[in-house]
Design a protein around this motif. Structure first.
Motif, PDB file in Angstrom:
ATOM      1  N   ARG A 325     -18.630   3.055  15.794  1.00  0.00           N
ATOM      2  CA  ARG A 325     -17.690   2.484  14.819  1.00  0.00           C
ATOM      3  C   ARG A 325     -16.302   3.110  15.002  1.00  0.00           C
ATOM      4  NH1 ARG A 325     -17.327   0.063   9.698  1.00  0.00           N
ATOM      5  NH2 ARG A 325     -19.574  -0.302   9.633  1.00  0.00           N
ATOM      6  N   CYS A 326     -16.271   4.427  15.177  1.00  0.00           N
ATOM      7  CA  CYS A 326     -14.989   5.127  15.360  1.00  0.00           C
ATOM      8  C   CYS A 326     -14.264   4.623  16.612  1.00  0.00           C
ATOM      9  CB  CYS A 326     -15.220   6.632  15.473  1.00  0.00           C
ATOM     10  SG  CYS A 326     -15.811   7.419  13.961  1.00  0.00           S
ATOM     11  N   LEU A 327     -15.002   4.525  17.708  1.00  0.00           N
ATOM     12  CA  LEU A 327     -14.388   4.069  18.956  1.00  0.00           C
ATOM     13  C   LEU A 327     -13.888   2.641  18.809  1.00  0.00           C
ATOM     14  CD1 LEU A 327     -16.922   5.566  21.536  1.00  0.00           C
ATOM     15  CD2 LEU A 327     -14.721   6.513  20.818  1.00  0.00           C
ATOM     16  N   GLY A 328     -14.642   1.833  18.089  1.00  0.00           N
ATOM     17  CA  GLY A 328     -14.227   0.463  17.868  1.00  0.00           C
ATOM     18  C   GLY A 328     -12.966   0.346  17.031  1.00  0.00           C
ATOM     19  N   ARG A 329     -12.684   1.344  16.196  1.00  0.00           N
ATOM     20  CA  ARG A 329     -11.477   1.354  15.385  1.00  0.00           C
ATOM     21  C   ARG A 329     -10.330   2.069  16.086  1.00  0.00           C
ATOM     22  NH1 ARG A 329     -10.666  -2.240  13.124  1.00  0.00           N
ATOM     23  NH2 ARG A 329      -9.432  -1.373  11.416  1.00  0.00           N
ATOM     24  N   GLY A 330     -10.528   2.398  17.366  1.00  0.00           N
ATOM     25  CA  GLY A 330      -9.451   2.995  18.146  1.00  0.00           C
ATOM     26  C   GLY A 330      -9.313   4.491  18.006  1.00  0.00           C
ATOM     27  N   ALA A 366     -27.731   8.070   3.009  1.00  0.00           N
ATOM     28  CA  ALA A 366     -26.838   7.306   2.121  1.00  0.00           C
ATOM     29  C   ALA A 366     -25.753   6.541   2.873  1.00  0.00           C
ATOM     30  CB  ALA A 366     -26.192   8.248   1.112  1.00  0.00           C
ATOM     31  N   GLY A 367     -25.647   6.745   4.191  1.00  0.00           N
ATOM     32  CA  GLY A 367     -24.573   6.102   4.944  1.00  0.00           C
ATOM     33  C   GLY A 367     -23.227   6.741   4.670  1.00  0.00           C
ATOM     34  N   ASP A 368     -23.231   8.057   4.385  1.00  0.00           N
ATOM     35  CA  ASP A 368     -22.012   8.781   4.029  1.00  0.00           C
ATOM     36  C   ASP A 368     -21.537   9.673   5.165  1.00  0.00           C
ATOM     37  OD1 ASP A 368     -21.957   7.643   1.539  1.00  0.00           O
ATOM     38  OD2 ASP A 368     -22.809   9.386   0.497  1.00  0.00           O
ATOM     39  N   LEU A 369     -20.400  10.331   4.919  1.00  0.00           N
ATOM     40  CA  LEU A 369     -19.837  11.306   5.845  1.00  0.00           C
ATOM     41  C   LEU A 369     -19.179  12.393   5.015  1.00  0.00           C
ATOM     42  CD1 LEU A 369     -19.325  11.877   8.893  1.00  0.00           C
ATOM     43  CD2 LEU A 369     -17.120  10.730   8.625  1.00  0.00           C
ATOM     44  N   ALA A 370     -19.549  13.648   5.233  1.00  0.00           N
ATOM     45  CA  ALA A 370     -18.940  14.783   4.535  1.00  0.00           C
ATOM     46  C   ALA A 370     -17.758  15.275   5.368  1.00  0.00           C
ATOM     47  CB  ALA A 370     -19.956  15.894   4.328  1.00  0.00           C
ATOM     48  N   LEU A 371     -16.574  14.891   4.959  1.00  0.00           N
ATOM     49  CA  LEU A 371     -15.380  15.193   5.741  1.00  0.00           C
ATOM     50  C   LEU A 371     -14.844  16.586   5.450  1.00  0.00           C
ATOM     51  CD1 LEU A 371     -13.024  12.067   5.841  1.00  0.00           C
ATOM     52  CD2 LEU A 371     -14.137  13.192   7.767  1.00  0.00           C
ATOM     53  N   ARG A 372     -14.373  17.225   6.510  1.00  0.00           N
ATOM     54  CA  ARG A 372     -13.601  18.459   6.408  1.00  0.00           C
ATOM     55  C   ARG A 372     -12.287  18.217   7.149  1.00  0.00           C
ATOM     56  NH1 ARG A 372     -17.644  23.577   7.517  1.00  0.00           N
ATOM     57  NH2 ARG A 372     -19.416  22.863   6.256  1.00  0.00           N
ATOM     58  N   ARG A 374      -8.645  19.592   8.804  1.00  0.00           N
ATOM     59  CA  ARG A 374      -8.225  20.784   9.537  1.00  0.00           C
ATOM     60  C   ARG A 374      -7.525  21.792   8.637  1.00  0.00           C
ATOM     61  NH1 ARG A 374      -4.825  18.960  14.266  1.00  0.00           N
ATOM     62  NH2 ARG A 374      -3.290  18.628  12.611  1.00  0.00           N
ATOM     63  N   ASP A 375      -6.853  21.313   7.579  1.00  0.00           N
ATOM     64  CA  ASP A 375      -6.124  22.212   6.691  1.00  0.00           C
ATOM     65  C   ASP A 375      -7.008  22.839   5.623  1.00  0.00           C
ATOM     66  OD1 ASP A 375      -6.587  20.129   4.932  1.00  0.00           O
ATOM     67  OD2 ASP A 375      -4.509  19.451   4.871  1.00  0.00           O
ATOM     68  N   GLY A 376      -8.316  22.603   5.701  1.00  0.00           N
ATOM     69  CA  GLY A 376      -9.247  23.243   4.781  1.00  0.00           C
ATOM     70  C   GLY A 376      -9.722  22.358   3.654  1.00  0.00           C
ATOM     71  N   ARG A 377      -9.073  21.226   3.408  1.00  0.00           N
ATOM     72  CA  ARG A 377      -9.495  20.342   2.332  1.00  0.00           C
ATOM     73  C   ARG A 377     -10.816  19.649   2.685  1.00  0.00           C
ATOM     74  NH1 ARG A 377      -4.634  16.407   1.448  1.00  0.00           N
ATOM     75  NH2 ARG A 377      -4.216  16.950   3.638  1.00  0.00           N
ATOM     76  N   ARG A 378     -11.573  19.339   1.649  1.00  0.00           N
ATOM     77  CA  ARG A 378     -12.837  18.622   1.813  1.00  0.00           C
ATOM     78  C   ARG A 378     -12.850  17.450   0.840  1.00  0.00           C
ATOM     79  NH1 ARG A 378     -17.700  22.978   2.930  1.00  0.00           N
ATOM     80  NH2 ARG A 378     -16.497  24.414   4.261  1.00  0.00           N
ATOM     81  N   PRO A 379     -12.495  16.266   1.309  1.00  0.00           N
ATOM     82  CA  PRO A 379     -12.481  15.103   0.410  1.00  0.00           C
ATOM     83  C   PRO A 379     -13.831  14.798  -0.203  1.00  0.00           C
ATOM     84  CG  PRO A 379     -11.296  14.636   2.441  1.00  0.00           C
ATOM     85  CD  PRO A 379     -11.993  15.937   2.643  1.00  0.00           C
ATOM     86  N   GLY A 380     -14.898  15.404   0.329  1.00  0.00           N
ATOM     87  CA  GLY A 380     -16.223  15.183  -0.236  1.00  0.00           C
ATOM     88  C   GLY A 380     -16.951  14.058   0.466  1.00  0.00           C
ATOM     89  N   PRO A 381     -18.238  13.916   0.199  1.00  0.00           N
ATOM     90  CA  PRO A 381     -18.994  12.819   0.829  1.00  0.00           C
ATOM     91  C   PRO A 381     -18.379  11.474   0.470  1.00  0.00           C
ATOM     92  CG  PRO A 381     -20.481  14.399  -0.191  1.00  0.00           C
ATOM     93  CD  PRO A 381     -19.104  14.749  -0.663  1.00  0.00           C
ATOM     94  N   LEU A 382     -18.119  10.684   1.479  1.00  0.00           N
ATOM     95  CA  LEU A 382     -17.549   9.353   1.312  1.00  0.00           C
ATOM     96  C   LEU A 382     -18.402   8.367   2.086  1.00  0.00           C
ATOM     97  CD1 LEU A 382     -13.812  10.229   2.056  1.00  0.00           C
ATOM     98  CD2 LEU A 382     -14.726   9.612  -0.181  1.00  0.00           C
ATOM     99  N   PRO A 383     -18.414   7.098   1.678  1.00  0.00           N
ATOM    100  CA  PRO A 383     -19.054   6.109   2.543  1.00  0.00           C
ATOM    101  C   PRO A 383     -18.446   6.195   3.941  1.00  0.00           C
ATOM    102  CG  PRO A 383     -18.498   5.147   0.429  1.00  0.00           C
ATOM    103  CD  PRO A 383     -17.863   6.505   0.449  1.00  0.00           C
ATOM    104  N   ALA A 384     -19.291   6.290   4.942  1.00  0.00           N
ATOM    105  CA  ALA A 384     -18.798   6.531   6.299  1.00  0.00           C
ATOM    106  C   ALA A 384     -17.800   5.468   6.740  1.00  0.00           C
ATOM    107  CB  ALA A 384     -19.964   6.604   7.271  1.00  0.00           C
ATOM    108  N   ALA A 385     -18.084   4.200   6.440  1.00  0.00           N
ATOM    109  CA  ALA A 385     -17.186   3.120   6.856  1.00  0.00           C
ATOM    110  C   ALA A 385     -15.810   3.284   6.226  1.00  0.00           C
ATOM    111  CB  ALA A 385     -17.782   1.766   6.484  1.00  0.00           C
TER     112      ALA A 385
END
Length: 410
Positions: A325-330, A366-372, A374-385
């Protein structure tokens, strides 16, 4: 700031080899990704600004540079001629003579002007080995160059528009110029043209700087041999200044090449040639970006933008589907597999990536992604799409921000 020569090799951006020669670096995959992103940004910015892109050969007959004036004023910095079939060819030190010939190939009306021609093209300088180093002083240069053929009363507006493009590029790249310099002729220099044309050119550039609201310093002896210029100066890790971007006004080469356009009065007139480069050479621009950011490039420019970190082998299939999906979005994304080490070790190895996505059993189910970030912030689990779309939007916008809580594109 950092030394790009050391960091560029540590990050596998570029390297050199004695069999290729000094001042002739090659680009490794990570560096090539940065370079490609930079070049695509420039091409798109130019396209939106009404430039037409061309390609021209990297060598030409010596006679071309005799006409342009480069041979008499610049030959010490050019490679020696090559004798081929009774003619002499040289590697070009500049793209402007080729673009003058492209303009000259057919007749032009004042209605077509300004005509903006751009190219990311190779040029070559016969630098002495003692001054070569990293990407800042090289013998083979990929130059972001453009030439605007316009009427006299269009020059100041075109120069001002070029300065605006430079400002937008600096903002997107996270570059802060140390000063703007109005580079003028100096005593004892080898210049062409009369004093009147030099005064007119300097006045037009001054008007563009004043209209842009930019503070600048006039400095004698830094002009090109054919005319004055605006230099956008940056500093390296040691505080040494170099020129990143330029805007130049040239009355000389249109005269030398007999360039013309038909005016509203039906008569033939001489266009003015405005030279401009948004980021100068790709090599010097990347060198400065490495030193400016320490390898932590803006998200849209990073070699790898998103690293996916599955906790165990069980989450690898989900990570692989998300990678597609990531590669498909460039996006430039990759998976740091569990076999490469503990999660902590993989996080540290990916510390320069703008985005890291941790995938555990809960995220995979759940089809989520736990983002981190680089600046240390963690937006939290989000729908991966949704997370992928948000990152892709910021990248498309060439945003200097890593995240936007409101979901805007930057």
């Amino acid at each position: 700031m950092h030394d790009h020569r050391r960091l560029g090799r540590e990050l596998s951006l570029f390297d050199t080899d004695p069999l290729i020669g000094a001042g002739l670096p090659y680009w490794l995959p990570a560096g090539a990704a940065v370079r490609h992103a930079l070049e695509e940004y420039i091409r798109e910015a130019e396209r939106r600004a009404g430039y037409r892109h061309v390609y021209s050969p990297a060598l030409a007959k010596r006679e071309l540079y005799e006409v342009s004036g480069h041979w008499s004023h610049y030959s010490d910095d050019m490679f020696p001629p090559m004798d081929l079939g009774g003619e002499q060819f040289v590697l070009r030190p500049s793209l402007c003579p080729h673009h003058a010939l492209i303009y000259r190939r057919r007749a032009h009306s004042y209605r077509e002007l300004p005509l903006r021609i751009a190219e990311l093209g190779g040029m070559y300088r016969s630098e002495l080995s003692g001054v070569l180093g990293g990407l800042t002083r090289v013998r083979a240069i990929q130059l972001n160059d453009a030439h605007i053929f316009c009427t006299l009363d269009q020059v100041a507006d075109e120069a001002r528009a070029a300065l605006a493009m430079i400002g937008r590029a600096c903002a997107a790249l996270g570059i802060v110029p140390v000063r703007y310099r109005l580079s003028l002729a100096g005593p004892g220099g080898k210049y062409v043209g009369g004093a009147d044309s030099w005064r007119r050119a300097a006045a037009l550039l001054t008007d563009a700087l004043d209209a842009s609201g930019l503070a600048y310093e006039a400095q004698e002896g830094e002009a090109a041999f054919y005319g004055p210029k605006i230099d956008v100066q940056v500093a390296d890790a040691a505080g040494r200044e170099s020129t990143l971007s330029t805007v130049q006004v040239d009355f000389h080469q249109p005269e030398q090449f007999g360039l013309e356009y038909v005016g509203a009065d039906g008569g033939k007139h001489r266009p003015v040639m405005v030279h401009r480069s948004i980021v100068g050479s790709v090599e010097r621009a990347v060198a400065h970006l490495v030193e400016q950011h320490g390898g932590a490039f803006p998200g849209w420019l990073a070699p790898v933008q998103l690293v996916l970190l599955p906790l165990t082998e069980d989450e690898v299939p989900y990570a692989a589907a998300l990678l597609e999906r990531c590669l498909g979005r460039g996006l430039r994304a990759e998976i740091a597999h569990p076999a490469q080490g503990t999660l902590g070790a993989r996080v540290r190895a990916a510390r320069l990536a703008p985005y890291q996505g941790v995938i555990g059993p809960r995220e995979a189910a759940a089809g989520d992604l736990a983002l981190r970030l680089r600046d240390g912030r963690r937006p939290g689990p989000l729908p991966a799409a949704a997370a992928v779309e948000r990152i892709a939007a910021l990248v498309r916008a060439h945003s200097a921000e890593l995240w936007d809580d409101q979901g805007r594109e930057g």
